[in-house]
Scaffold this motif. Structure first.
Motif, PDB file in Angstrom:
ATOM      1  N   UNK A  48       9.566 -10.551   5.946  1.00  0.00           N
ATOM      2  CA  UNK A  48       9.505 -11.103   4.701  1.00  0.00           C
ATOM      3  C   UNK A  48       8.476 -12.077   4.212  1.00  0.00           C
ATOM      4  N   UNK A  49       7.914 -13.006   5.254  1.00  0.00           N
ATOM      5  CA  UNK A  49       6.735 -13.767   5.243  1.00  0.00           C
ATOM      6  C   UNK A  49       5.616 -12.991   4.496  1.00  0.00           C
ATOM      7  N   UNK A  50       5.556 -12.047   5.313  1.00  0.00           N
ATOM      8  CA  UNK A  50       4.367 -10.982   4.792  1.00  0.00           C
ATOM      9  C   UNK A  50       4.592 -10.324   3.435  1.00  0.00           C
ATOM     10  N   UNK A  51       5.870 -10.129   2.917  1.00  0.00           N
ATOM     11  CA  UNK A  51       6.035  -9.763   1.503  1.00  0.00           C
ATOM     12  C   UNK A  51       5.645 -10.824   0.449  1.00  0.00           C
ATOM     13  N   UNK A  52       5.980 -12.133   0.916  1.00  0.00           N
ATOM     14  CA  UNK A  52       5.313 -13.032   0.098  1.00  0.00           C
ATOM     15  C   UNK A  52       3.821 -12.953  -0.127  1.00  0.00           C
ATOM     16  N   UNK A  53       3.106 -13.129   1.240  1.00  0.00           N
ATOM     17  CA  UNK A  53       1.679 -13.036   1.207  1.00  0.00           C
ATOM     18  C   UNK A  53       1.083 -11.808   0.568  1.00  0.00           C
ATOM     19  N   UNK A  54       1.664 -10.691   0.864  1.00  0.00           N
ATOM     20  CA  UNK A  54       1.106  -9.399   0.464  1.00  0.00           C
ATOM     21  C   UNK A  54       1.212  -9.099  -1.124  1.00  0.00           C
ATOM     22  N   UNK A  55       2.163  -9.676  -1.488  1.00  0.00           N
ATOM     23  CA  UNK A  55       2.531  -9.695  -3.070  1.00  0.00           C
ATOM     24  C   UNK A  55       1.302 -10.522  -3.883  1.00  0.00           C
ATOM     25  N   UNK A  56       1.185 -11.742  -3.217  1.00  0.00           N
ATOM     26  CA  UNK A  56       0.052 -12.518  -3.793  1.00  0.00           C
ATOM     27  C   UNK A  56      -1.186 -11.702  -3.536  1.00  0.00           C
TER      28      UNK A  56
END
Lengths: 199, 381
Positions: B149-157
């Motif tokens: 989930x943390x990665x979902x946040x950053x990768x979407x940015x």
């Protein structure tokens, strides 16, 4: 898995019927461990048709170190609120596991580990809403296992339940927690005074 | 208006984190058609966007959904859609339109198991080659794969930033497990989040050419209504954006479309290494399967194997040079992915016979267990 890691990592399965608030219970455990107790925690949940009536489950891992594989291999704690759920996950229990059941809904006759029983749904009905059985179970689980701290449990319940029901839910939590404490006190002397058998 | 960036610690799913990442990156338009297991992204965007001056539209299908985000992008806003397998298939034609018209936008695919309707509620990573080659014609785009989930946040940015910088559709290739699992997601203060906006044209409007590339090979992009001459077509077009039915125009257009990606690989490709320093066996993985791989590496290390993991954060363009270099130094690669061989064949191609390339795959439906990777290490090396 190394011995060190096994000590650091608590794997929990919460299971029951869809609609009993199983996922919410798992979510509260995971969120409390993560945001309040400041540990690593991962929640994966049943998502298919089973989450709407069948053998629903939430799998929570709580750890001091980053969690890689997000599913439970060996449950340290199994919280069972339906017979079907218990039957599904009982084969994964080990003698070191801790089993918590709603005693009116689950008959754990062949359990290979220590088991603790509470009439959670009946207690919730006496409080006026059987939907709070999951919250009573969280109180019971917190008292018996110490998987999450009591402060974390209460703080997380308050922010996770529908607005206006916080007080009722905290009361339900306390009922479960107190029941767990009495259960422990009733057990062997060495357990008396401890917050949990895992402490 | 409510704050766009919800600074703080949250215990949320990958789908919700993805939506929050989009909002943090400045996404103001979301057009989608709901589909398991991506629906929660749409639900969250529907709840959040109106409060921050954005627009959510539930379109009639996925063909319209991707069309809507392309159109929105040309009005000057950052736009996104989210879908899964069957919807992703419907988006393929207009994905090519996005590439051809160099339209920045983000498409999230929360993968489930196919083909066809497949196992709608269960995980898969079977759309990786479709992500690369699913639309007709020859082209380049960017695909990222989050593992938490943390990665979902950053990768979407990051998807938005790359999309704006290179004027290309960027795919976020998540999967059902990452999309639905909950973990702590830390959202930093807005000012600490790096946000990239598309290059805008300046200078005389009567001399403006829509596809005249800047220094990094990317043409500045006006919004419709800015006063520049804007002609957007999926036909082969010249620098002005006008249809040009010649092989010369085709070659020039393709050189730009491919070149802006191929010539900026160092900026676009992101990988992460785990215990690679002395490794002679390399687990290659992406998305949720990275978690299987990391667990397997730890278990294999405990048994004395010199194993490391190379995590592909950017899957497309593929880190060819990196794999070629590693291949010269190691015994072999094990690619872990929830399909029966897609990225594995890329690894095998780049290993070029210098190192062994093995697949630990599955037909889909659930995460691959680390034991399977461990068994492969023991059998093959």
């Amino acid at each position: 898995m190394s011995t060190k890691k096994a000590h650091n990592q608590t794997e929990i399965i919460v299971t029951g019927f869809g609609g009993q608030g199983i996922i919410l219970a798992g979510r509260i455990l995971g969120m409390a461990a993560s945001l309040v107790d400041k540990k690593e925690s991962t929640l994966v949940q049943a998502y298919g048709p089973e989450s709407r009536g069948g053998a629903c489950n939430a799998q929570v891992i709580i750890s001091d170190t980053p969690i890689h594989y997000p599913y439970v291999n060996t449950p340290k704690i199994l919280v069972a609120m339906s017979q079907a759920g218990y039957d599904k996950f009982a084969p994964f229990l080990t003698p070191e596991s801790i089993l918590l059941v709603d005693q009116d809904l689950v008959n754990p006759e062949d359990a290979v580990c220590d088991s603790f029983a509470i009439p959670a749904t009946r207690m919730a009905e006496n409080l006026g809403n059987k939907m709070m059985a999951n919250i009573i179970m969280i109180g019971f689980c917190t008292a018996i296992t110490g998987a999450i701290s009591a402060d974390a449990a209460q703080a997380t319940i308050s922010t996770s339940v529908p607005k206006g029901t916080e007080e009722k839910n905290i009361k339900a939590y306390s009922k479960g927690y107190d029941y767990g404490r009495s259960t422990l006190k009733g057990r062997e002397k060495r357990a008396a005074g401890q917050t949990g058998v895992m402490a | 208006m409510k704050p766009a960036v919800l600074t703080g610690e949250h215990y949320i799913t990958g789908d919700v984190a993805c939506a929050e990442g989009a909002i943090a990156a400045g996404c103001k338009f979301f057009g989608a058609y709901p589909i398991t297991p991506a629906t929660e992204i749409a639900e969250h965007m529907a709840a959040r966007l109106p409060d921050i001056g954005g627009t959510f539209i539930q379109m009639e299908d996925e063909i319209a959904a991707i069309a809507s985000i392309l159109g929105a992008a040309w009005t000057g806003v950052k736009s996104m859609t989210a879908t899964s397998g069957p919807g992703f298939s419907l988006m393929m034609e207009n994905l090519g339109l996005g590439v051809c018209t160099e339209t920045p936008c983000v498409i999230v695919n929360v993968q489930r198991t196919g083909p066809s309707t497949g196992l709608p509620t269960q995980t898969g990573q079977g759309d990786m080659m479709q992500a690369r080659w699913g639309s007709h014609g020859d082209y380049e785009l960017i695909a990222l794969a989050p593992s938490s989930p943390q990665d979902c946040f950053y990768q979407t940015i990051r998807a938005f930033n790359l999309s704006e910088k290179y004027r290309v559709p960027v795919l976020v290739m998540a999967d059902e497990i990452v999309g639905h699992m909950s973990e702590k997601v830390v959202i930093p203060e807005a000012k600490k989040i790096q946000v990239v906006d598309r290059p805008k044209p300046s200078g005389r409007k009567d001399r403006f050419h829509l596809y005249e590339a800047g220094p990094n090979g990317v043409a500045p992009m006006p919004a419709i209504g800015d006063g520049y001459n804007v002609h957007v077509t999926g036909l082969t077009h010249d620098e002005r954006g006008y249809p040009a039915m010649t092989v010369e125009a085709q070659e020039e257009m393709m050189t730009r479309i491919k070149g802006k990606i191929r010539n900026n690989l160092d900026d676009i490709i992101e990988t992460e290494s785990y215990k690679m320093e002395d490794a002679d066996i390399v687990v290659v993985s992406y998305g949720v399967s990275v978690r299987t791989g990391l667990s397997a590496v730890d278990q294999a290390r405990a048994k004395g194997y010199k194993v490391g993991l190379l995590r592909l954060i950017t899957v497309w363009p593929f880190p060819e040079e990196m794999i070629r270099e590693i291949a010269k130094k190691v015994k072999g690669f094990i690619t872990v992915e929830i399909n029966l061989g897609q990225v594995h064949y890329e690894v095998e191609r780049c290993a070029g016979g210098d190192a062994k390339a093995v697949l630990v795959g599955s037909a889909g439906g659930k995460i691959i267990h680390p034991e399977k990777v461990l068994a492969c290490i023991q059998e093959e090396f």
